[in-house]
Motif scaffolding. Structure first.
Motif, PDB file in Angstrom:
ATOM      1  N   ARG A 114       0.868  -1.180   0.000  1.00  0.00           N
ATOM      2  CA  ARG A 114       0.000   0.000   0.000  1.00  0.00           C
ATOM      3  C   ARG A 114       0.902   1.225   0.000  1.00  0.00           C
ATOM      4  O   ARG A 114       1.775   1.345   0.873  1.00  0.00           O
ATOM      5  CB  ARG A 114      -0.907   0.036   1.229  1.00  0.00           C
ATOM      6  CG  ARG A 114      -1.776  -1.199   1.416  1.00  0.00           C
ATOM      7  CD  ARG A 114      -2.863  -1.246   0.345  1.00  0.00           C
ATOM      8  NE  ARG A 114      -3.811  -2.322   0.607  1.00  0.00           N
ATOM      9  CZ  ARG A 114      -3.686  -3.553   0.163  1.00  0.00           C
ATOM     10  NH1 ARG A 114      -2.598  -3.895  -0.523  1.00  0.00           N
ATOM     11  NH2 ARG A 114      -4.614  -4.466   0.403  1.00  0.00           N
ATOM     12  N   ALA A 115       0.715   2.131  -0.968  1.00  0.00           N
ATOM     13  CA  ALA A 115       1.558   3.319  -1.028  1.00  0.00           C
ATOM     14  C   ALA A 115       0.789   4.482  -1.621  1.00  0.00           C
ATOM     15  O   ALA A 115      -0.045   4.308  -2.523  1.00  0.00           O
ATOM     16  CB  ALA A 115       2.816   3.044  -1.851  1.00  0.00           C
ATOM     17  N   ASP A 116       1.087   5.682  -1.106  1.00  0.00           N
ATOM     18  CA  ASP A 116       0.465   6.912  -1.587  1.00  0.00           C
ATOM     19  C   ASP A 116       1.546   7.924  -1.942  1.00  0.00           C
ATOM     20  O   ASP A 116       2.621   7.950  -1.330  1.00  0.00           O
ATOM     21  CB  ASP A 116      -0.443   7.525  -0.516  1.00  0.00           C
ATOM     22  CG  ASP A 116      -1.723   6.731  -0.326  1.00  0.00           C
ATOM     23  OD1 ASP A 116      -2.661   6.946  -1.100  1.00  0.00           O
ATOM     24  OD2 ASP A 116      -1.761   5.906   0.603  1.00  0.00           O
ATOM     25  N   ALA A 117       1.224   8.784  -2.898  1.00  0.00           N
ATOM     26  CA  ALA A 117       2.061   9.937  -3.209  1.00  0.00           C
ATOM     27  C   ALA A 117       1.139  11.139  -3.362  1.00  0.00           C
ATOM     28  O   ALA A 117       0.025  11.018  -3.890  1.00  0.00           O
ATOM     29  CB  ALA A 117       2.857   9.704  -4.488  1.00  0.00           C
TER      30      ALA A 117
ATOM     31  N   ALA B  34       8.267   7.262  -5.262  1.00  0.00           N
ATOM     32  CA  ALA B  34       9.171   8.333  -4.842  1.00  0.00           C
ATOM     33  C   ALA B  34       8.997   9.529  -5.765  1.00  0.00           C
ATOM     34  O   ALA B  34       8.833   9.378  -6.983  1.00  0.00           O
ATOM     35  CB  ALA B  34      10.616   7.843  -4.882  1.00  0.00           C
ATOM     36  N   LEU B  35       9.019  10.730  -5.192  1.00  0.00           N
ATOM     37  CA  LEU B  35       8.839  11.966  -5.949  1.00  0.00           C
ATOM     38  C   LEU B  35      10.109  12.800  -5.879  1.00  0.00           C
ATOM     39  O   LEU B  35      10.727  12.921  -4.823  1.00  0.00           O
ATOM     40  CB  LEU B  35       7.661  12.773  -5.406  1.00  0.00           C
ATOM     41  CG  LEU B  35       6.301  12.076  -5.377  1.00  0.00           C
ATOM     42  CD1 LEU B  35       5.263  12.982  -4.734  1.00  0.00           C
ATOM     43  CD2 LEU B  35       5.865  11.692  -6.789  1.00  0.00           C
TER      44      LEU B  35
ATOM     45  N   GLY C 231       5.898  14.160 -14.618  1.00  0.00           N
ATOM     46  CA  GLY C 231       6.302  13.078 -15.512  1.00  0.00           C
ATOM     47  C   GLY C 231       6.809  11.908 -14.691  1.00  0.00           C
ATOM     48  O   GLY C 231       6.707  11.880 -13.465  1.00  0.00           O
ATOM     49  N   SER C 232       7.352  10.909 -15.367  1.00  0.00           N
ATOM     50  CA  SER C 232       7.943   9.766 -14.670  1.00  0.00           C
ATOM     51  C   SER C 232       9.289   9.452 -15.301  1.00  0.00           C
ATOM     52  O   SER C 232       9.531   9.724 -16.479  1.00  0.00           O
ATOM     53  CB  SER C 232       7.020   8.543 -14.720  1.00  0.00           C
ATOM     54  OG  SER C 232       6.736   8.170 -16.051  1.00  0.00           O
TER      55      SER C 232
ATOM     56  N   VAL D 134       9.620   8.699  -9.528  1.00  0.00           N
ATOM     57  CA  VAL D 134      10.755   7.791  -9.704  1.00  0.00           C
ATOM     58  C   VAL D 134      10.397   6.454  -9.072  1.00  0.00           C
ATOM     59  O   VAL D 134      10.233   6.358  -7.852  1.00  0.00           O
ATOM     60  CB  VAL D 134      12.028   8.361  -9.044  1.00  0.00           C
ATOM     61  CG1 VAL D 134      13.214   7.416  -9.255  1.00  0.00           C
ATOM     62  CG2 VAL D 134      12.337   9.742  -9.607  1.00  0.00           C
ATOM     63  N   GLY D 135      10.257   5.426  -9.885  1.00  0.00           N
ATOM     64  CA  GLY D 135       9.898   4.114  -9.358  1.00  0.00           C
ATOM     65  C   GLY D 135      11.017   3.555  -8.497  1.00  0.00           C
ATOM     66  O   GLY D 135      12.077   3.198  -9.007  1.00  0.00           O
TER      67      GLY D 135
END
Length: 255
Positions: free
Chosen positions: A10-13, A37-38, A80-81, A53-54
């Motif tokens: 479970r993860a949020d940004a 990760a941002l 973007g990614s 950023v994965g």
């Protein structure tokens, strides 16, 4: 809050951008967890830029990932990614979910331009993207999906995209592909045997008075005005490179 459970991660940004009062854009909130990760990157003029950023592989089976981005009044935000997102089967059974929520205030602008989503063989992913815009908001939203890596069949991928302006729904569409999807998804009325599919949504207040004309944009792409200040470009292509070229050409035409 992020964490690993018996059924996956479970993860949020969360990203919040607002005008800084000096002609630029501030980022008072920039929070990412686990695989989300941002990173803030060099700004372009008055536009703040953020890269997803994965930090881990995925999404994997059973994962629940969520990204929320808000452009408040006076903000110009570009997200973007760093690389393509690859949906993988993982150790946990069950569907993975990737939810994106975009909120653009009146007078703000958001460019949502991630890299491709690749549906690897054996994966099962549901993606939902929902954009809520104020009456005078601006949005560029691109989605690109690649069905399978080289030489493999795709996994199951369901994608729903909803765009609302001033409380009015302009677009609400869903596409399901791969094993177990409704029949005909690979037929001539949908993908026609192609393995890359994408959408580009451009919302501009001026489109309400001067709507873009519907047209075909080369082989596999079409531009369609929506019932409001927005345009939808839909495209299919044999590979990701050709798909990106089609969508880039459409974006240059519209902006």
């Amino acid at each position: 809050m992020d964490g690993v459970t018996a059924t996956g991660i479970r993860a949020d940004a969360r990203i919040v951008a607002r005008g800084d009062g000096r002609g630029g854009t501030a980022l008072p909130v920039l929070e990412g967890e686990g695989p989300l990760a941002l990173r803030r990157v060099r700004a372009s003029g008055d536009e703040a830029r953020v890269m997803v950023v994965g930090a881990m592989s995925g999404p994997l089976g059973g994962d629940r990932l969520r990204v929320r981005a808000r452009a408040a009044a006076g903000a110009r935000l570009h997200v973007g990614s760093a690389a393509a997102t690859i949906a993988l089967p993982g150790q946990h059974k069950g569907e993975a979910r990737y939810d994106v929520r975009l909120d653009v205030a009146d007078g703000a602008e958001l460019n949502w331009l991630p890299e491709q989503l690749i549906s690897a063989g054996g994966s099962d992913l549901r993606v939902t993207t929902r954009a809520e815009l104020g009456a005078g908001a601006r949005l560029v939203l691109r989605e690109e999906q690649v069905l399978g890596r080289v030489g493999e069949e795709p996994g199951r991928l369901t994608s729903r995209l909803t765009v609302r302006v001033a409380g009015r729904t302009l677009l609400d569409q869903e596409l399901s592909c791969g094993p177990g999807a409704p029949g005909g998804w690979d037929g001539p009325a949908v993908l026609g045997g192609h393995r890359s599919v994408g959408q580009l949504v451009v919302v501009r207040p001026e489109f309400a008075e001067r709507p873009a004309a519907a047209r075909v944009l080369g082989e596999g792409a079409a531009l369609m005005p929506l019932a409001g200040p927005a345009v939808l470009v839909s495209a299919v292509a044999p590979d990701a490179l050709r798909l990106r070229r089609l969508l880039d050409e459409a974006l240059a035409l519209l902006t």
